[in-house]
Write a protein that holds these residues in place. Structure first.
Motif, PDB file in Angstrom:
ATOM      1  N   GLU A   1       8.138   9.918  -2.747  1.00  0.00           N
ATOM      2  CA  GLU A   1       7.490  10.311  -1.806  1.00  0.00           C
ATOM      3  C   GLU A   1       6.126  11.205  -1.730  1.00  0.00           C
ATOM      4  OE1 GLU A   1       7.997  14.257   1.442  1.00  0.00           O
ATOM      5  OE2 GLU A   1       9.460  13.006   0.337  1.00  0.00           O
ATOM      6  N   ASP A   2       6.088  11.803  -2.872  1.00  0.00           N
ATOM      7  CA  ASP A   2       4.866  12.001  -3.192  1.00  0.00           C
ATOM      8  C   ASP A   2       3.648  11.410  -4.536  1.00  0.00           C
ATOM      9  OD1 ASP A   2       4.959  14.146  -1.799  1.00  0.00           O
ATOM     10  OD2 ASP A   2       6.222  15.194  -3.494  1.00  0.00           O
ATOM     11  N   LYS A   3       4.441  10.495  -5.345  1.00  0.00           N
ATOM     12  CA  LYS A   3       3.880   9.520  -5.956  1.00  0.00           C
ATOM     13  C   LYS A   3       4.253   8.330  -6.059  1.00  0.00           C
ATOM     14  CE  LYS A   3       6.773  10.881 -10.199  1.00  0.00           C
ATOM     15  NZ  LYS A   3       6.996  11.740 -11.212  1.00  0.00           N
ATOM     16  N   GLY A   4       2.835   7.046  -5.929  1.00  0.00           N
ATOM     17  CA  GLY A   4       3.358   5.824  -5.912  1.00  0.00           C
ATOM     18  C   GLY A   4       3.969   5.133  -6.904  1.00  0.00           C
ATOM     19  N   PHE A   5       4.807   4.180  -7.303  1.00  0.00           N
ATOM     20  CA  PHE A   5       5.710   3.286  -7.758  1.00  0.00           C
ATOM     21  C   PHE A   5       4.182   2.526  -8.710  1.00  0.00           C
ATOM     22  CE2 PHE A   5       6.872  -1.248  -9.097  1.00  0.00           C
ATOM     23  CZ  PHE A   5       7.789  -0.911 -10.627  1.00  0.00           C
ATOM     24  N   PHE A   6       3.012   1.608  -8.349  1.00  0.00           N
ATOM     25  CA  PHE A   6       2.151   1.890  -9.181  1.00  0.00           C
ATOM     26  C   PHE A   6       1.158   2.706 -10.286  1.00  0.00           C
ATOM     27  CE2 PHE A   6       2.485  -1.522  -6.080  1.00  0.00           C
ATOM     28  CZ  PHE A   6       2.758  -2.556  -7.038  1.00  0.00           C
ATOM     29  N   LYS A   7       1.357   4.359  -9.645  1.00  0.00           N
ATOM     30  CA  LYS A   7       0.978   5.232 -10.394  1.00  0.00           C
ATOM     31  C   LYS A   7       1.448   5.856 -11.369  1.00  0.00           C
ATOM     32  CE  LYS A   7      -1.606   7.616  -6.578  1.00  0.00           C
ATOM     33  NZ  LYS A   7      -1.312   9.312  -5.750  1.00  0.00           N
ATOM     34  N   ASP A   8       2.857   5.730 -10.911  1.00  0.00           N
ATOM     35  CA  ASP A   8       3.588   5.707 -12.910  1.00  0.00           C
ATOM     36  C   ASP A   8       3.190   5.178 -13.840  1.00  0.00           C
ATOM     37  OD1 ASP A   8       4.773   7.745 -11.324  1.00  0.00           O
ATOM     38  OD2 ASP A   8       6.603   7.372 -11.211  1.00  0.00           O
ATOM     39  N   LEU A   9       2.923   3.268 -13.317  1.00  0.00           N
ATOM     40  CA  LEU A   9       2.384   2.190 -14.291  1.00  0.00           C
ATOM     41  C   LEU A   9       0.943   2.621 -14.905  1.00  0.00           C
ATOM     42  CD1 LEU A   9       3.943  -0.869 -12.240  1.00  0.00           C
ATOM     43  CD2 LEU A   9       5.285   0.318 -14.338  1.00  0.00           C
ATOM     44  N   ILE A  10       0.456   3.076 -13.903  1.00  0.00           N
ATOM     45  CA  ILE A  10      -0.662   3.502 -14.601  1.00  0.00           C
ATOM     46  C   ILE A  10      -0.973   4.400 -15.635  1.00  0.00           C
ATOM     47  CG2 ILE A  10      -2.846   3.696 -14.106  1.00  0.00           C
ATOM     48  CD1 ILE A  10      -2.656   2.548 -11.642  1.00  0.00           C
ATOM     49  N   GLU A  11      -0.235   5.512 -14.511  1.00  0.00           N
ATOM     50  CA  GLU A  11      -0.105   6.737 -15.749  1.00  0.00           C
ATOM     51  C   GLU A  11       0.711   6.887 -16.927  1.00  0.00           C
ATOM     52  OE1 GLU A  11       1.434   9.761 -13.435  1.00  0.00           O
ATOM     53  OE2 GLU A  11       0.059   9.948 -11.979  1.00  0.00           O
ATOM     54  N   LYS A  12       1.264   5.865 -17.209  1.00  0.00           N
ATOM     55  CA  LYS A  12       1.957   5.169 -18.588  1.00  0.00           C
ATOM     56  C   LYS A  12       0.676   4.788 -19.603  1.00  0.00           C
ATOM     57  CE  LYS A  12       6.702   5.455 -16.971  1.00  0.00           C
ATOM     58  NZ  LYS A  12       7.918   5.082 -16.662  1.00  0.00           N
ATOM     59  N   ASN A  13       0.391   4.076 -19.262  1.00  0.00           N
ATOM     60  CA  ASN A  13      -0.879   3.435 -20.229  1.00  0.00           C
ATOM     61  C   ASN A  13      -1.644   4.073 -20.653  1.00  0.00           C
ATOM     62  OD1 ASN A  13       0.911   1.100 -19.968  1.00  0.00           O
ATOM     63  ND2 ASN A  13       0.312   0.418 -18.583  1.00  0.00           N
ATOM     64  N   ALA A  17       0.125  -1.344   0.504  1.00  0.00           N
ATOM     65  CA  ALA A  17       0.176  -0.047  -0.095  1.00  0.00           C
ATOM     66  C   ALA A  17       0.918   0.865  -0.158  1.00  0.00           C
ATOM     67  CB  ALA A  17      -0.954   0.034   1.544  1.00  0.00           C
ATOM     68  N   ILE A  18       1.974   1.421   0.714  1.00  0.00           N
ATOM     69  CA  ILE A  18       2.613   2.592   0.741  1.00  0.00           C
ATOM     70  C   ILE A  18       4.061   2.649  -0.225  1.00  0.00           C
ATOM     71  CG2 ILE A  18       4.874   3.138   1.786  1.00  0.00           C
ATOM     72  CD1 ILE A  18       4.023   1.780   4.837  1.00  0.00           C
ATOM     73  N   ILE A  19       4.572   1.539  -1.142  1.00  0.00           N
ATOM     74  CA  ILE A  19       4.541   1.327  -2.326  1.00  0.00           C
ATOM     75  C   ILE A  19       3.836   2.250  -3.072  1.00  0.00           C
ATOM     76  CG2 ILE A  19       5.897   0.270  -4.148  1.00  0.00           C
ATOM     77  CD1 ILE A  19       6.919  -1.318  -2.070  1.00  0.00           C
ATOM     78  N   ALA A  20       2.471   1.579  -3.146  1.00  0.00           N
ATOM     79  CA  ALA A  20       1.315   2.196  -4.604  1.00  0.00           C
ATOM     80  C   ALA A  20       0.468   3.494  -4.050  1.00  0.00           C
ATOM     81  CB  ALA A  20       0.354   1.487  -3.936  1.00  0.00           C
TER      82      ALA A  20
END
Length: 166
Positions: free
Chosen positions: A154-166, A31-34
């Protein structure tokens, strides 16, 4: 993140933390990583994990009866390696040792079940298991927070980056 997305994310955190072998401390780290807010994620994951462990402790006699019927009355099989390791921990460190070491290797649900099978009372097993779940949850939360922070998320999650690229 809008309210419904956050609600669904927290529901997933709760359900995953409640599922045996998918421990609260692991869900907290995910959850924290996300990128979910840490404090609510920690509280929800801990609640999900603790709730199901306490339910297992409360209904352990019914669960043992169900397992006995499922295996067959006369069938006794040799204990597994996990059970032997847990029994060794029990003999060496007692209930506190098993409660704190067990969740890392076999999960909190199985650790609670084994603690009761080896002679722990429901009350003491409940206290030690809750303490263990909280301690490991906080340890993994701190490690995850600083690990994610070191990586610059810190301000954006790893999974958010993956979702935003698609």
């Amino acid at each position: 993140m809008e309210f419904m997305e956050l609600l669904w994310a927290y529901l997933v955190v709760f359900v995953l933390a409640a599922v045996p072998f998918f421990e609260g401390y692991g869900v907290i780290a995910l959850a924290i990583i996300a990128g979910l807010p840490a404090v609510p994620s920690i509280l929800i994951a801990l609640f999900g994990n603790i709730l199901t462990v306490l339910l297992l402790i409360l209904f352990v006699n019914k669960i043992k009866e169900w397992r006995r019927k499922r295996k067959g009355e006369g069938e006794e099989k040799n204990p597994s390696k996990r059970a032997l390791r847990a029994q060794s921990l029990w003999k060496k460190y007692g209930l506190p040792g098993l409660a704190f070491i067990g969740p890392l290797f076999v999960g909190s649900h199985l650790t609670a079940f084994m603690s009761l099978s080896f002679g722990g009372t429901k009350k003491k097993t409940s206290i030690w298991m809750v303490a263990s779940i909280v301690v490991w949850g906080l340890v993994f939360a701190v490690l995850s927070h600083f690990g994610v922070d070191i990586l610059g998320y810190e301000d954006k999650g790893f999974f958010k980056d993956l979702i935003e690229k698609n």
